[in-house]
Design a protein around this motif. Structure first.
Motif, PDB file in Angstrom:
ATOM      1  N   ALA A 148      -4.798  -3.703  -5.867  1.00 27.47           N
ATOM      2  CA  ALA A 148      -4.420  -3.453  -4.475  1.00 27.47           C
ATOM      3  C   ALA A 148      -4.779  -2.034  -4.048  1.00 27.47           C
ATOM      4  O   ALA A 148      -5.258  -1.800  -2.932  1.00 27.47           O
ATOM      5  CB  ALA A 148      -2.928  -3.701  -4.294  1.00 27.47           C
ATOM      6  N   LEU A 182       0.572  -7.092 -16.160  1.00 25.39           N
ATOM      7  CA  LEU A 182      -0.002  -7.813 -15.018  1.00 25.39           C
ATOM      8  C   LEU A 182       0.331  -7.116 -13.698  1.00 25.39           C
ATOM      9  O   LEU A 182      -0.516  -7.004 -12.796  1.00 25.39           O
ATOM     10  CB  LEU A 182       0.525  -9.253 -14.997  1.00 25.39           C
ATOM     11  N   GLU A 183       1.607  -6.668 -13.550  1.00 29.08           N
ATOM     12  CA  GLU A 183       1.980  -5.966 -12.329  1.00 29.08           C
ATOM     13  C   GLU A 183       1.168  -4.682 -12.159  1.00 29.08           C
ATOM     14  O   GLU A 183       0.729  -4.337 -11.055  1.00 29.08           O
ATOM     15  CB  GLU A 183       3.478  -5.653 -12.353  1.00 29.08           C
ATOM     16  N   ARG A 236      -1.763  -4.195 -13.296  1.00 26.76           N
ATOM     17  CA  ARG A 236      -3.127  -4.602 -12.933  1.00 26.76           C
ATOM     18  C   ARG A 236      -3.213  -4.949 -11.455  1.00 26.76           C
ATOM     19  O   ARG A 236      -4.170  -4.564 -10.763  1.00 26.76           O
ATOM     20  CB  ARG A 236      -3.536  -5.797 -13.797  1.00 26.76           C
ATOM     21  N   LYS A 237      -2.196  -5.688 -10.947  1.00 23.94           N
ATOM     22  CA  LYS A 237      -2.185  -6.032  -9.525  1.00 23.94           C
ATOM     23  C   LYS A 237      -2.107  -4.786  -8.657  1.00 23.94           C
ATOM     24  O   LYS A 237      -2.795  -4.681  -7.630  1.00 23.94           O
ATOM     25  CB  LYS A 237      -1.014  -6.952  -9.241  1.00 23.94           C
TER      26      LYS A 237
END
Length: 510
Positions: A394, A386-387, A389-390
């Motif tokens: 960004a 998830l990180e 992906r974030k």
């Protein structure tokens, strides 16, 4: 089938390498045809070829065939091929066989034989000259891409093995016995491998009779090429007893001599017991650029790649072997520990239900810990994904913002440039309008009068007016340059700059 045969007639031998007792011997081969009469050409009618061959052998006595075989079976004839010891014997047999009648007992028919010399396939000088002249991929100025390499197939391995020095034989025997007097099995495979391979030095010594040799190659000496050829297929017995060789001569005359000398010849060896043996060889010019610099370099690169691959395979095999040994050692220690625990439990006689319950609880606790650890690993992996992906989103947003900012800057510059051009055009139009107003001034009405009536003061006034117009033009251009500098230095439009500079707007020079 072996390629080597015993020879009884030495009369027609030609020296090849006297020091190694190697010679060339002409091939005496004839073709025998047995035409079948039309009366026997009936569907399903057969005739024993063995009986015909026996009749042919009886006709040439006391001479004997080295071999006699059937080449062709058709409805109208049988064709045989036979080889004799010498050309003299072949000519004698031709006179006895040609146009001779034989009677076959099984059919009761007579047949007339036809015999002639066999034509052996062999490349001519015209063939190799035409081949290298018409081949577009060949460069006759480079070695290996011209007529300089001879390709020989069917050379016996034992005839081209290096002679072992007596001292070397003693050293090998001593190494095989060992210092303790017991035989060692380790050096034996190396000796056998060396004995079963031909020698490049012997090959070069034999064929250097025709000229200076630039390079030689025996593909069977390269283990990497052998592994590529025999991959997925077992080697035949003929490949174990014979080998192929490529011989490249430094000069064209050496190549020509070798090709002419080996035409319709077979190789002969006379051993120490004065027994002679012959081997059929196939000689041809190299059509594959085998000894060209490019192919040699390519083979070296492939050899280096194969060596690296073998090293990796050996390292992987060693790693697997070490892991197996370590696993076996761990299993052995575990079994010993279990046996020791079993002995302790048996000897103590204090095995109760509580101890078994504690063991079961310990197992369940270990299973829970293992499940918890697996769950934590999965959760951590999901969080990391998830990180990532974030961060990716960004990063893409940042790139989009930068791209939009760059586009807006370019549009802003384009609009400012258009406004500047528009203001320049307006200033230019106003300047032209002012000049027109000066020319239409009433003070200049006297110019329509005759020249002899104009006073001297009017001419002076016209000159002063022109000077004022020139000064006004210079002032306007200077102000326009200042306006451009402010536009490029500041992030403002031309309208903003003109609002601040009222002295440019109030142009009273017109």
């Amino acid at each position: 089938m072996s390629n080597i045969a015993q020879c009884k007639d030495f009369s027609e031998r030609v020296d090849l390498c006297e020091s190694l007792h190697m010679y060339l011997k002409p091939i005496a081969r004839i073709n025998i045809s047995v035409p079948i009469p039309p009366t026997m050409r009936v569907a399903g009618a057969t005739m024993s070829t063995w009986e015909i061959m026996d009749k042919i052998r009886e006709l040439i006595l006391p001479d004997e065939f080295v071999f006699l075989r059937l080449l062709k079976t058709a409805g109208e004839l049988y064709r045989f091929e036979g080889e004799l010891e010498s050309k003299v014997a072949a000519r004698s047999c031709l006179t006895r066989l040609d146009n001779t009648l034989i009677r076959i007992e099984s059919t009761g028919h007579e047949f007339r034989l036809r015999a002639a010399d066999a034509k052996l396939p062999y490349p001519t000088r015209t063939e190799w000259e035409t081949f290298f002249r018409e081949s577009k991929s060949m460069n006759e100025t480079k070695p290996g891409e011209r007529a300089d390499t001879v390709h020989i197939e069917g050379l016996p391995i034992r005839w081209f093995q290096a002679k072992q020095n007596p001292m070397q034989a003693v050293q090998v025997a001593a190494a095989a016995i060992g210092p303790s007097g017991l035989s060692l099995s380790a050096p034996t495979p190396n000796v056998d491998d060396k004995e079963n391979k031909p020698s490049l030095e012997v090959l070069q010594q034999v064929f250097s009779t025709f000229g200076e040799i630039r390079c030689c190659d025996i593909p069977s000496l390269d283990p990497f090429r052998i592994s590529q050829v025999t991959l997925g297929a077992a080697a035949s017995p003929v490949q174990d007893t014979t080998f192929d060789a490529y011989i490249q001569y430094s000069e064209y005359i050496g190549f020509v001599k070798a090709m002419d000398a080996c035409r319709n010849m077979k190789l002969m060896l006379i051993d120490d017991t004065n027994a002679a043996y012959t081997a059929n060889i196939k000689v041809d010019f190299d059509r594959t650029r085998h000894l060209s610099d490019r192919m040699i370099k390519k083979r070296r690169i492939e050899q280096m790649k194969s060596m690296e691959i073998n090293k990796l395979k050996q390292a992987e095999a060693q790693r697997i072997k070490d892991e197996d040994e370590r696993r076996k050692e761990i299993e052995r220690l575990r079994i010993e520990l279990q046996d020791a625990e079993a002995d302790d439990l048996t000897g103590s006689k204090d095995i109760t239900k509580d101890s078994r319950r504690r063991q079961r609880e310990e197992k369940r606790r270990l299973k829970r810990l293992e499940r918890k650890r697996q769950h934590e690993e999965k959760t951590l992996a999901i969080k990391i994904a998830l990180e990532e992906r974030k961060m990716l989103i960004a990063h893409r947003k940042l790139e989009s913002m930068r791209l939009l900012e760059e586009l807006f800057n370019r549009v802003k510059v384009q609009i400012a440039q258009e406004e500047l051009n528009k203001k320049e055009r307006e200033l230019h139009t106003e300047r032209l309008r002012g000049m027109d107003m000066d020319t239409s001034n009433p003070n200049n009405s006297s110019s329509f009068m005759p020249s002899q009536l104009l006073p001297q003061a009017t001419t002076k006034e016209y000159k002063s007016t022109n000077n004022n117009n020139n000064n006004n033009k210079e002032i306007i251009e200077a102000q326009l340059n200042e306006l451009r500098k402010e536009f490029y230095q500041k992030d403002e439009t031309i309208d903003d700059i003109l609002r601040k500079r009222t002295n440019i707007i109030d142009r009273k020079v017109f």
